[in-house]
Write an enzyme that holds these catalytic residues in place. Sequence first.
Site, PDB file in Angstrom:
ATOM      1  N   GLU A   1      93.192   7.667  67.249  1.00  0.00           N
ATOM      2  CA  GLU A   1      93.524   8.560  67.876  1.00  0.00           C
ATOM      3  C   GLU A   1      95.080   7.178  69.436  1.00  0.00           C
ATOM      4  O   GLU A   1      94.229   5.956  69.316  1.00  0.00           O
ATOM      5  CB  GLU A   1      92.807   8.456  69.222  1.00  0.00           C
ATOM      6  CG  GLU A   1      92.145   9.617  68.652  1.00  0.00           C
ATOM      7  CD  GLU A   1      91.007  10.681  69.658  1.00  0.00           C
ATOM      8  OE1 GLU A   1      91.399  10.865  70.831  1.00  0.00           O
ATOM      9  OE2 GLU A   1      90.813  11.505  68.914  1.00  0.00           O
TER      10      GLU A   1
ATOM     11  N   HIS B   1      98.030  12.047  73.939  1.00  0.00           N
ATOM     12  CA  HIS B   1      96.989  11.498  72.804  1.00  0.00           C
ATOM     13  C   HIS B   1      96.536  12.155  71.318  1.00  0.00           C
ATOM     14  O   HIS B   1      97.757  13.147  71.288  1.00  0.00           O
ATOM     15  CB  HIS B   1      95.443  11.315  73.351  1.00  0.00           C
ATOM     16  CG  HIS B   1      94.270  12.387  73.259  1.00  0.00           C
ATOM     17  ND1 HIS B   1      94.805  13.153  74.190  1.00  0.00           N
ATOM     18  CD2 HIS B   1      93.295  12.695  72.278  1.00  0.00           C
ATOM     19  CE1 HIS B   1      93.392  14.579  74.225  1.00  0.00           C
ATOM     20  NE2 HIS B   1      93.086  13.602  72.850  1.00  0.00           N
TER      21      HIS B   1
ATOM     22  N   HIS C   1      94.947  13.525  67.973  1.00  0.00           N
ATOM     23  CA  HIS C   1      93.805  14.061  66.898  1.00  0.00           C
ATOM     24  C   HIS C   1      94.218  13.819  65.529  1.00  0.00           C
ATOM     25  O   HIS C   1      94.845  14.678  64.694  1.00  0.00           O
ATOM     26  CB  HIS C   1      93.239  15.537  67.007  1.00  0.00           C
ATOM     27  CG  HIS C   1      92.770  15.044  68.275  1.00  0.00           C
ATOM     28  ND1 HIS C   1      92.065  16.691  69.107  1.00  0.00           N
ATOM     29  CD2 HIS C   1      92.151  14.635  69.870  1.00  0.00           C
ATOM     30  CE1 HIS C   1      91.942  17.306  70.299  1.00  0.00           C
ATOM     31  NE2 HIS C   1      92.063  15.210  70.733  1.00  0.00           N
TER      32      HIS C   1
ATOM     33  N   ASP D   1      88.005  15.773  75.277  1.00  0.00           N
ATOM     34  CA  ASP D   1      88.587  15.751  76.680  1.00  0.00           C
ATOM     35  C   ASP D   1      88.183  16.208  77.583  1.00  0.00           C
ATOM     36  O   ASP D   1      88.547  16.182  78.512  1.00  0.00           O
ATOM     37  CB  ASP D   1      89.695  16.465  75.584  1.00  0.00           C
ATOM     38  CG  ASP D   1      90.004  15.666  74.565  1.00  0.00           C
ATOM     39  OD1 ASP D   1      90.034  14.233  74.455  1.00  0.00           O
ATOM     40  OD2 ASP D   1      90.944  16.097  73.505  1.00  0.00           O
TER      41      ASP D   1
END
Length: 145
Positions: free
Chosen positions: A29, A89, A91, A102
Amino acid sequence: MTGSDPELVVPAEIRDVILERAREGTPEEICGIFGGDFEHEGRSRVRSQYPAENVAETPRTRYRIDPEEQLEVFEHLEDRGEEIVGFYHSHPRGPPQPSATDEAQATWPNRSYLIVSLEPLEIGSWRWREDAAGERFESERLALE
């Protein structure tokens, strides 16, 4: 809140840079911080993005921004007259929505959390809310300019 959905406005060139970082960072990530402005209640505009190193113990499934690096970015934003609009971010193998991790790690009320999914390629944006109903992510509209 005025009843309208929250919105995050992101310049197309910033979106493209984040997508490229997400592709290059696979299988881990990637993460970073957005600077910009709160234009009015519920609407944020990204003016800058600051990539951060993912220092999570398991970077393939989690992200964590080093607190010292985060503080440096926050100070830089303040010097530029920008606010902390949110975070992003990726995935690499998951959906563009917040995971349970998260949610557990979200700490910035009324900030956006943009998530890039690579399989399939999608972007989702979520606003962290704290109110009488508790703490939760609320889906927000993503507008490109």
